[in-house]
Scaffold this motif. Structure first.
Motif, PDB file in Angstrom:
ATOM      1  N   GLU A 241       0.836  -1.205   0.000  1.00 32.04           N
ATOM      2  CA  GLU A 241       0.000   0.000   0.000  1.00 32.04           C
ATOM      3  C   GLU A 241       0.867   1.249   0.000  1.00 32.04           C
ATOM      4  N   ARG A 242       0.803   2.003  -1.126  1.00 29.65           N
ATOM      5  CA  ARG A 242       1.607   3.223  -1.235  1.00 29.65           C
ATOM      6  C   ARG A 242       0.750   4.464  -1.428  1.00 29.65           C
ATOM      7  N   ARG A 243      -0.602   4.297  -1.397  1.00 30.83           N
ATOM      8  CA  ARG A 243      -1.483   5.423  -1.702  1.00 30.83           C
ATOM      9  C   ARG A 243      -2.125   6.041  -0.475  1.00 30.83           C
ATOM     10  N   LEU A 244      -2.152   5.304   0.649  1.00 27.30           N
ATOM     11  CA  LEU A 244      -2.841   5.777   1.845  1.00 27.30           C
ATOM     12  C   LEU A 244      -1.867   5.929   3.008  1.00 27.30           C
ATOM     13  N   PRO A 245      -2.134   6.859   3.909  1.00 26.41           N
ATOM     14  CA  PRO A 245      -1.310   6.973   5.126  1.00 26.41           C
ATOM     15  C   PRO A 245      -1.453   5.715   5.982  1.00 26.41           C
ATOM     16  N   GLN A 246      -0.393   5.360   6.679  1.00 27.44           N
ATOM     17  CA  GLN A 246      -0.415   4.208   7.584  1.00 27.44           C
ATOM     18  C   GLN A 246       0.326   4.572   8.863  1.00 27.44           C
ATOM     19  N   ASP A 247      -0.087   3.966   9.959  1.00 28.14           N
ATOM     20  CA  ASP A 247       0.572   4.155  11.246  1.00 28.14           C
ATOM     21  C   ASP A 247       0.872   2.796  11.847  1.00 28.14           C
ATOM     22  N   GLY A 248       2.066   2.636  12.375  1.00 26.23           N
ATOM     23  CA  GLY A 248       2.460   1.369  12.980  1.00 26.23           C
ATOM     24  C   GLY A 248       3.376   1.581  14.163  1.00 26.23           C
ATOM     25  N   ARG A 249       3.853   0.477  14.688  1.00 26.38           N
ATOM     26  CA  ARG A 249       4.688   0.558  15.889  1.00 26.38           C
ATOM     27  C   ARG A 249       5.522  -0.716  15.988  1.00 26.38           C
ATOM     28  N   PHE A 250       6.739  -0.592  16.505  1.00 29.99           N
ATOM     29  CA  PHE A 250       7.554  -1.767  16.791  1.00 29.99           C
ATOM     30  C   PHE A 250       8.517  -1.434  17.919  1.00 29.99           C
ATOM     31  N   SER A 251       9.088  -2.466  18.490  1.00 30.65           N
ATOM     32  CA  SER A 251      10.080  -2.306  19.555  1.00 30.65           C
ATOM     33  C   SER A 251      11.391  -2.909  19.087  1.00 30.65           C
ATOM     34  N   SER A 252      12.486  -2.287  19.487  1.00 29.38           N
ATOM     35  CA  SER A 252      13.790  -2.767  19.050  1.00 29.38           C
ATOM     36  C   SER A 252      14.849  -2.334  20.055  1.00 29.38           C
ATOM     37  N   ARG A 253      15.982  -3.011  19.996  1.00 30.35           N
ATOM     38  CA  ARG A 253      17.130  -2.628  20.818  1.00 30.35           C
ATOM     39  C   ARG A 253      18.089  -1.856  19.931  1.00 30.35           C
ATOM     40  N   MET A 254      18.316  -0.583  20.269  1.00 31.44           N
ATOM     41  CA  MET A 254      19.122   0.291  19.430  1.00 31.44           C
ATOM     42  C   MET A 254      20.291   0.846  20.233  1.00 31.44           C
ATOM     43  N   ALA A 255      21.497   0.574  19.761  1.00 27.72           N
ATOM     44  CA  ALA A 255      22.703   1.043  20.452  1.00 27.72           C
ATOM     45  C   ALA A 255      22.640   0.673  21.936  1.00 27.72           C
ATOM     46  N   GLY A 256      22.098  -0.530  22.210  1.00 27.47           N
ATOM     47  CA  GLY A 256      22.036  -1.009  23.581  1.00 27.47           C
ATOM     48  C   GLY A 256      20.863  -0.509  24.386  1.00 27.47           C
ATOM     49  N   VAL A 257      19.928   0.234  23.770  1.00 28.71           N
ATOM     50  CA  VAL A 257      18.793   0.811  24.492  1.00 28.71           C
ATOM     51  C   VAL A 257      17.496   0.226  23.945  1.00 28.71           C
ATOM     52  N   GLU A 258      16.662  -0.346  24.827  1.00 33.00           N
ATOM     53  CA  GLU A 258      15.349  -0.836  24.413  1.00 33.00           C
ATOM     54  C   GLU A 258      14.468   0.369  24.076  1.00 33.00           C
ATOM     55  N   THR A 259      13.926   0.376  22.866  1.00 29.88           N
ATOM     56  CA  THR A 259      13.200   1.545  22.377  1.00 29.88           C
ATOM     57  C   THR A 259      11.924   1.121  21.664  1.00 29.88           C
ATOM     58  N   ASP A 260      10.823   1.820  21.988  1.00 29.82           N
ATOM     59  CA  ASP A 260       9.591   1.681  21.215  1.00 29.82           C
ATOM     60  C   ASP A 260       9.615   2.730  20.108  1.00 29.82           C
ATOM     61  N   VAL A 261       9.170   2.352  18.922  1.00 36.94           N
ATOM     62  CA  VAL A 261       9.200   3.257  17.771  1.00 36.94           C
ATOM     63  C   VAL A 261       7.792   3.350  17.185  1.00 36.94           C
ATOM     64  N   ARG A 262       7.260   4.572  17.111  1.00 30.78           N
ATOM     65  CA  ARG A 262       5.988   4.819  16.445  1.00 30.78           C
ATOM     66  C   ARG A 262       6.281   5.301  15.034  1.00 30.78           C
ATOM     67  N   VAL A 263       5.650   4.677  14.050  1.00 30.36           N
ATOM     68  CA  VAL A 263       5.939   4.955  12.644  1.00 30.36           C
ATOM     69  C   VAL A 263       4.716   5.569  11.974  1.00 30.36           C
ATOM     70  N   SER A 264       4.933   6.669  11.265  1.00 28.61           N
ATOM     71  CA  SER A 264       3.880   7.291  10.468  1.00 28.61           C
ATOM     72  C   SER A 264       4.358   7.376   9.023  1.00 28.61           C
ATOM     73  N   VAL A 265       3.534   6.865   8.110  1.00 29.75           N
ATOM     74  CA  VAL A 265       3.876   6.853   6.686  1.00 29.75           C
ATOM     75  C   VAL A 265       2.814   7.643   5.931  1.00 29.75           C
ATOM     76  N   ILE A 266       3.252   8.618   5.142  1.00 26.67           N
ATOM     77  CA  ILE A 266       2.322   9.433   4.348  1.00 26.67           C
ATOM     78  C   ILE A 266       2.814   9.451   2.903  1.00 26.67           C
TER      79      ILE A 266
END
Length: 570
Positions: A241-266
């Motif tokens: 899907e490349r025509r509509l906005p989307q919102d998502g979320r994931f968790s990852s370990r970044m540079a040793g830090v546990e981080t939640d990431v909220r993603v917005s695609v437009i």
């Protein structure tokens, strides 16, 4: 890179505190099972190391300089000439991860910038072209800089693939490493957001650090779809899907830090634009009412509001002014062992121990009003509402406070006093606003001066009007420690590192309640009823500037030049 060098690299990273022993052991085990992978690449893919940290360690270990700006830009043109003259194919350059060029003003000597100067296949090819290869001819180079250089040399064409092709590309090790590298650099630089923006001939990545977009990185266009697909894939979004906005979320370990990431695609004209909001989970010191910038007299007032058995406390300000941080610090300071604390949020940004938190889902009818009506049947003592957005939510909040509940929420207004009128404009009877609101907080974020490079300002350099206002606030000139920004590598030459809030706390006094109980309360009538010890945002910012925490320039930029009434500080 030979094994002994990988082992030395691991030991160096361990000594520097860049990785811990269990992580290093895990990475070395993975390297033994996938011998073609280097230790550094594995650590980056695991999300425990940023590429910059790896390059710094490799540079120290091997004695090889990292090629970076502005030297890189000066060498790209020379690299294009050398690659064309020697008929070097883009496929070979991509496989061996290098560029070569005649060093500008270097006496005609050929230099090589590579991700892995000790790669045996690279060494073999170089000997065909250069004859004699020695370590002094090499530079180390980051993946993003190498890809930008290769794109400038070969100007690759870009073609869209189907969803299956994109999924395959998104799972390729170089793309996984590139995306993890972006996120690790964002974590290392304390960025709150990562912006991925398409352009005609490539795409750029920018980081929002201390409220300002910084650190533009350019990448070749042929990687764009794969990067977007990788982020969509881990966020649980639809790759096709490349025509509509989307919102998502994931968790990852970044540079040793546990981080939640909220993603917005437009979707945009040139392709999809992405914003990644980073929410690190190491917030033990951040959510502390005594550590977010509230002055002692304001903090005592705020704690008094928290101690009230009922009523509404509102935190106001524009988006990105730190309202959520203040509310989370309030929740952390609440006695959750003896009180039932519940929240309704959109979204739940951080999980607070001892607090029952709910995420609204408007698409299935679980809105703020619906969630609040359900919560009120669960015998709460304290309710936190992420934001009062509509009349129904405002009225339920007022009713909750009238029935013996303590309510905390946010509201979008520019200052504290207009919050009274905003609630009235939303349809709440003015006398109920006056009866239920205990206090209002307005706030903004200013940047902290970098302690490594900030320099003192003499008292004579302080404008007369600032000196006069500080005197009115009870801050004598002997207490001043004004500083101004300089810039150094520690703060990326900005002069600032980190942020702190400036506050405006308005206590709902009897005079204000009386003004709100009139038929048509106005801003003028409320302003006339301000308490004598009221201190506005600019005054609070001047106090922090006088203490050397921030600069006068940043206070002016955030709170303006004009000042309202100001009370003294003990």
């Amino acid at each position: 890179m030979p094994d002994f060098q990988s082992q030395s690299l691991g030991q160096l990273l361990l000594q520097r505190g860049s990785v811990d022993e269990p992580t290093l052991r895990r990475a070395e085990e993975l390297r033994r099972t996938a011998s073609q992978d280097k230790l550094g690449s594995i650590l980056i893919r695991l999300g425990v190391l940023s590429e910059q940290t790896l390059l710094d360690a490799q540079s120290h270990l091997l004695g090889i300089t990292v090629l970076q700006e502005p030297h890189l830009s000066q060498c790209i043109g020379a690299a294009a000439v050398w690659h064309q003259a020697n008929h070097i194919s883009p496929a070979l350059v991509k496989r061996l991860q290098f560029i070569a060029f005649v060093e500008p003003d270097g006496g005609g000597r050929i230099r090589v910038a590579a991700r892995d100067p000790f790669d045996s296949e690279l060494q073999e090819h170089l000997q065909k072209w250069i004859k004699v290869v020695d370590p002094g001819q090499f530079y180390l180079i980051s993946t993003r800089d190498l890809e930008r250089a290769q794109a400038a040399i070969y100007r690759p064409t870009h073609a869209l693939g189907d969803s299956q092709d994109l999924r395959k590309l998104a799972e390729d090790a170089p793309i996984v490493e590139l995306v993890n590298g972006l996120l690790a650099r964002a974590t290392d630089s304390r960025a709150s957001d990562v912006h991925v923006e398409p352009e005609e001939a490539g795409f750029i990545v920018r980081y929002r650090i201390d409220g300002r977009l910084q650190g533009m990185e350019r990448y070749s266009r042929d990687r764009f779809d794969a990067v977007v697909s990788r982020i969509k894939l881990v966020s649980g979004l639809d790759i096709a899907e490349r025509r509509l906005p989307q919102d998502g979320r994931f968790s990852s370990r970044m540079a040793g830090v546990e981080t939640d990431v909220r993603v917005s695609v437009i979707p945009g004209v040139l392709g999809e634009s992405l914003v990644l909001r980073l929410l690190p989970n190491t917030q033990a010191t951040r959510f502390d009412l005594g550590n977010i910038g509230i002055e002692p007299d304001h903090l005592a007032m705020y704690r008094q509001w928290m101690a009230e058995p009922d009523g509404i406390v509102l935190v106001t300000g524009p988006t990105g002014s730190g309202k959520s941080t203040t509310l989370y610090a309030t929740l952390v300071a609440t006695d959750t062992g003896h009180e039932r604390v519940m929240t309704v949020e959109d979204p739940v940004e951080y999980k607070i121990p001892g607090v029952t938190q709910f995420q609204v889902h408007p698409d299935i009818g679980f809105t703020f009003p619906a969630a609040l009506r359900s919560i009120l049947r669960h015998d709460p003592d304290t309710i936190m509402i992420g934001e009062i957005r509509d009349t129904e939510t405002a009225r339920i909040a007022v009713q909750a406070s009238l029935t013996g509940h303590r309510v905390f929420s946010t509201l979008h207004t520019n200052d504290s006093i207009t919050a009274f009128l905003r609630l009235a404009d939303m349809g709440v009877e003015p006398f109920l606003v006056g009866a239920t609101v205990r206090g209002i907080v307005a706030q903004r974020l200013v940047r902290r001066l970098c302690d490594e490079c900030a320099e003192s300002l003499p008292n004579e350099a302080i404008p007369a009007e600032v000196a006069q206002q500080l005197s009115t606030l009870g801050v004598a000139s002997r207490q001043w420690t004004f500083r101004h920004p300089i810039g150094c590598p520690h703060c990326s030459n900005t002069g600032y590192r980190g942020r702190i809030a400036i506050y405006e706390l308005l206590n709902a006094t009897e005079q204000l309640r009386s003004a709100m109980s009139r038929a048509n309360p106005t801003l003028d009538s409320l302003t006339a009823a301000l308490p004598s010890n009221f201190r506005d945002l600019r005054s609070d910012g001047l106090i922090k500037a006088a203490r050397g925490i921030t600069s006068l320039e940043d206070v002016y930029a955030v709170a303006g030049l004009a000042s309202a009434s100001a009370g003294s500080v003990p």
